[in-house]
Design a protein around this motif. Structure first.
Motif, PDB file in Angstrom:
ATOM      1  N   UNK A  29     -67.176  15.311  70.242  1.00 33.54           N
ATOM      2  CA  UNK A  29     -65.956  16.109  70.125  1.00 33.54           C
ATOM      3  C   UNK A  29     -66.207  17.294  69.199  1.00 33.54           C
ATOM      4  N   UNK A  30     -67.203  17.113  68.313  1.00 34.31           N
ATOM      5  CA  UNK A  30     -67.554  18.118  67.319  1.00 34.31           C
ATOM      6  C   UNK A  30     -69.070  18.216  67.263  1.00 34.31           C
ATOM      7  N   UNK A  31     -69.553  19.404  66.897  1.00 32.98           N
ATOM      8  CA  UNK A  31     -70.997  19.580  66.708  1.00 32.98           C
ATOM      9  C   UNK A  31     -71.242  20.597  65.604  1.00 32.98           C
ATOM     10  N   UNK A  32     -72.290  20.336  64.837  1.00 35.38           N
ATOM     11  CA  UNK A  32     -72.788  21.278  63.841  1.00 35.38           C
ATOM     12  C   UNK A  32     -74.197  21.620  64.303  1.00 35.38           C
ATOM     13  N   UNK A  33     -74.440  22.902  64.548  1.00 31.74           N
ATOM     14  CA  UNK A  33     -75.735  23.330  65.071  1.00 31.74           C
ATOM     15  C   UNK A  33     -76.334  24.360  64.131  1.00 31.74           C
ATOM     16  N   UNK A  34     -77.531  24.071  63.650  1.00 38.40           N
ATOM     17  CA  UNK A  34     -78.267  25.021  62.826  1.00 38.40           C
ATOM     18  C   UNK A  34     -78.717  26.166  63.728  1.00 38.40           C
ATOM     19  N   UNK A  84     -69.628  24.255  65.412  1.00 36.91           N
ATOM     20  CA  UNK A  84     -69.808  25.142  64.268  1.00 36.91           C
ATOM     21  C   UNK A  84     -71.298  25.439  64.146  1.00 36.91           C
ATOM     22  N   UNK A  85     -71.631  26.723  64.136  1.00 39.55           N
ATOM     23  CA  UNK A  85     -73.009  27.153  63.914  1.00 39.55           C
ATOM     24  C   UNK A  85     -73.178  27.365  62.424  1.00 39.55           C
ATOM     25  N   UNK A  86     -74.253  26.822  61.889  1.00 38.93           N
ATOM     26  CA  UNK A  86     -74.536  26.889  60.459  1.00 38.93           C
ATOM     27  C   UNK A  86     -75.871  27.592  60.269  1.00 38.93           C
ATOM     28  N   UNK A  87     -75.914  28.576  59.361  1.00 35.06           N
ATOM     29  CA  UNK A  87     -77.157  29.314  59.186  1.00 35.06           C
ATOM     30  C   UNK A  87     -77.363  29.754  57.745  1.00 35.06           C
ATOM     31  N   UNK A  88     -78.617  29.882  57.395  1.00 39.30           N
ATOM     32  CA  UNK A  88     -78.981  30.377  56.075  1.00 39.30           C
ATOM     33  C   UNK A  88     -79.191  31.871  56.064  1.00 39.30           C
ATOM     34  N   UNK A  89     -79.175  32.502  57.234  1.00 35.01           N
ATOM     35  CA  UNK A  89     -79.341  33.953  57.299  1.00 35.01           C
ATOM     36  C   UNK A  89     -78.463  34.499  58.413  1.00 35.01           C
ATOM     37  N   UNK A  90     -77.236  34.802  58.038  1.00 38.65           N
ATOM     38  CA  UNK A  90     -76.242  35.254  59.001  1.00 38.65           C
ATOM     39  C   UNK A  90     -76.445  36.711  59.380  1.00 38.65           C
ATOM     40  N   UNK A 120     -66.819  28.277  65.469  1.00 40.49           N
ATOM     41  CA  UNK A 120     -66.914  28.964  64.195  1.00 40.49           C
ATOM     42  C   UNK A 120     -68.374  29.128  63.805  1.00 40.49           C
ATOM     43  N   UNK A 121     -68.603  29.935  62.766  1.00 41.67           N
ATOM     44  CA  UNK A 121     -69.945  30.308  62.320  1.00 41.67           C
ATOM     45  C   UNK A 121     -69.906  30.365  60.803  1.00 41.67           C
ATOM     46  N   UNK A 122     -70.701  29.531  60.155  1.00 40.66           N
ATOM     47  CA  UNK A 122     -70.699  29.464  58.695  1.00 40.66           C
ATOM     48  C   UNK A 122     -72.090  29.732  58.141  1.00 40.66           C
ATOM     49  N   UNK A 123     -72.124  30.317  56.958  1.00 45.01           N
ATOM     50  CA  UNK A 123     -73.403  30.526  56.293  1.00 45.01           C
ATOM     51  C   UNK A 123     -73.638  29.407  55.281  1.00 45.01           C
ATOM     52  N   UNK A 137     -94.053  41.470  56.293  1.00 43.68           N
ATOM     53  CA  UNK A 137     -93.750  41.717  54.876  1.00 43.68           C
ATOM     54  C   UNK A 137     -92.244  41.782  54.641  1.00 43.68           C
ATOM     55  N   UNK A 138     -91.526  42.449  55.538  1.00 45.22           N
ATOM     56  CA  UNK A 138     -90.071  42.526  55.398  1.00 45.22           C
ATOM     57  C   UNK A 138     -89.451  41.127  55.480  1.00 45.22           C
ATOM     58  N   UNK A 139     -89.963  40.304  56.372  1.00 46.46           N
ATOM     59  CA  UNK A 139     -89.447  38.943  56.509  1.00 46.46           C
ATOM     60  C   UNK A 139     -89.775  38.108  55.278  1.00 46.46           C
ATOM     61  N   UNK A 140     -90.974  38.286  54.728  1.00 37.16           N
ATOM     62  CA  UNK A 140     -91.354  37.561  53.513  1.00 37.16           C
ATOM     63  C   UNK A 140     -90.449  37.932  52.341  1.00 37.16           C
ATOM     64  N   UNK A 141     -90.074  39.205  52.249  1.00 41.29           N
ATOM     65  CA  UNK A 141     -89.197  39.649  51.162  1.00 41.29           C
ATOM     66  C   UNK A 141     -87.825  38.996  51.248  1.00 41.29           C
ATOM     67  N   UNK A 142     -87.396  38.657  52.447  1.00 39.23           N
ATOM     68  CA  UNK A 142     -86.083  38.026  52.622  1.00 39.23           C
ATOM     69  C   UNK A 142     -86.125  36.546  52.268  1.00 39.23           C
ATOM     70  N   UNK A 143     -87.307  35.977  52.109  1.00 40.48           N
ATOM     71  CA  UNK A 143     -87.473  34.560  51.789  1.00 40.48           C
ATOM     72  C   UNK A 143     -86.625  33.722  52.732  1.00 40.48           C
ATOM     73  N   UNK A 144     -86.905  33.841  54.010  1.00 38.95           N
ATOM     74  CA  UNK A 144     -86.113  33.161  55.013  1.00 38.95           C
ATOM     75  C   UNK A 144     -86.167  31.660  54.852  1.00 38.95           C
ATOM     76  N   UNK A 145     -84.990  31.011  54.804  1.00 35.89           N
ATOM     77  CA  UNK A 145     -84.955  29.549  54.791  1.00 35.89           C
ATOM     78  C   UNK A 145     -85.210  29.024  56.193  1.00 35.89           C
ATOM     79  N   UNK A 146     -85.276  27.734  56.358  1.00 40.95           N
ATOM     80  CA  UNK A 146     -85.493  27.138  57.671  1.00 40.95           C
ATOM     81  C   UNK A 146     -84.184  26.964  58.413  1.00 40.95           C
ATOM     82  N   UNK A 147     -83.305  27.860  58.304  1.00 38.72           N
ATOM     83  CA  UNK A 147     -82.097  27.734  59.088  1.00 38.72           C
ATOM     84  C   UNK A 147     -80.914  28.268  58.441  1.00 38.72           C
TER      85      UNK A 147
END
Length: 187
Positions: A58-63, A88-94, A109-112, A177-187
């Protein structure tokens, strides 16, 4: 439609969590189980078709980012199979582009990150738009616009850095290099 799609639900609080961070998924699962949800969890999209054969959420949380894959595929599959499910979409980099795409594909919905189970449960309850939502007072910075464009291109190519660099007209190492500077999390 399968028998699982048409049979009446014993309960209406079934939650599917698709999250590649096992610790975070465990924490969310426990929290929602304490709230009375029946919870199933996946770490990637590969197991989604099999779990949907036996579990009708009925509900889902998707990284948004599942390893190197996009969680938007999960949103699309979930919405096609269970259009009434609140996703609900959940992300570390919206980014604006992924938020728009998530909603178009069926997310409610979409949450950071960081977001907790309270935030997620509130997001499940918010299915209507809010005409009184505050408008941004400050214009978006050039750096934010650049990042949103880079992220949009990355999402379009399923996070293939070489192809994204080619489409952006920049050297692969420059983009890395640009991506490394953002220190992207895994989701």
């Amino acid at each position: 439609m399968t028998e699982a799609d048409t049979r009446p639900r014993e309960e209406s609080r079934r939650l599917l969590i698709v999250e590649d961070d096992a610790g975070f998924a465990r924490t969310l699962s426990r929290s929602f189980e304490r709230r009375g949800y029946r919870v199933r969890s996946l770490q990637d999209a590969a197991g989604l078709p099999a779990i949907l054969e036996e579990f009708a959420p009925d509900y889902a949380v998707v990284d948004l980012r599942l390893g190197g894959a996009s969680g938007l595929t999960c949103v699309q599959v979930l919405h096609a199979r269970y259009p009434a499910a609140r996703i609900v979409v959940l992300t570390g980099f919206a980014s604006i582009s992924t938020a728009v795409e998530a909603i178009k594909l069926g997310a409610t919905n979409y949450l950071t990150k960081p977001s907790d189970s309270d935030d997620i449960e509130r997001a499940f309850g918010r299915v209507e738009g809010d005409v009184d939502a505050g408008l941004a007072v400050r214009p978006t910075s050039i750096k934010t616009l650049e990042w949103e464009h880079i992220h949009q291109v990355l999402a379009e190519v399923d996070f293939n850095v070489s192809e994204a660099a080619r489409r952006l007209g920049m050297h692969r190492r420059t983009l890395a290099r640009k991506l490394d500077k953002r220190h992207l999390p895994n989701g």
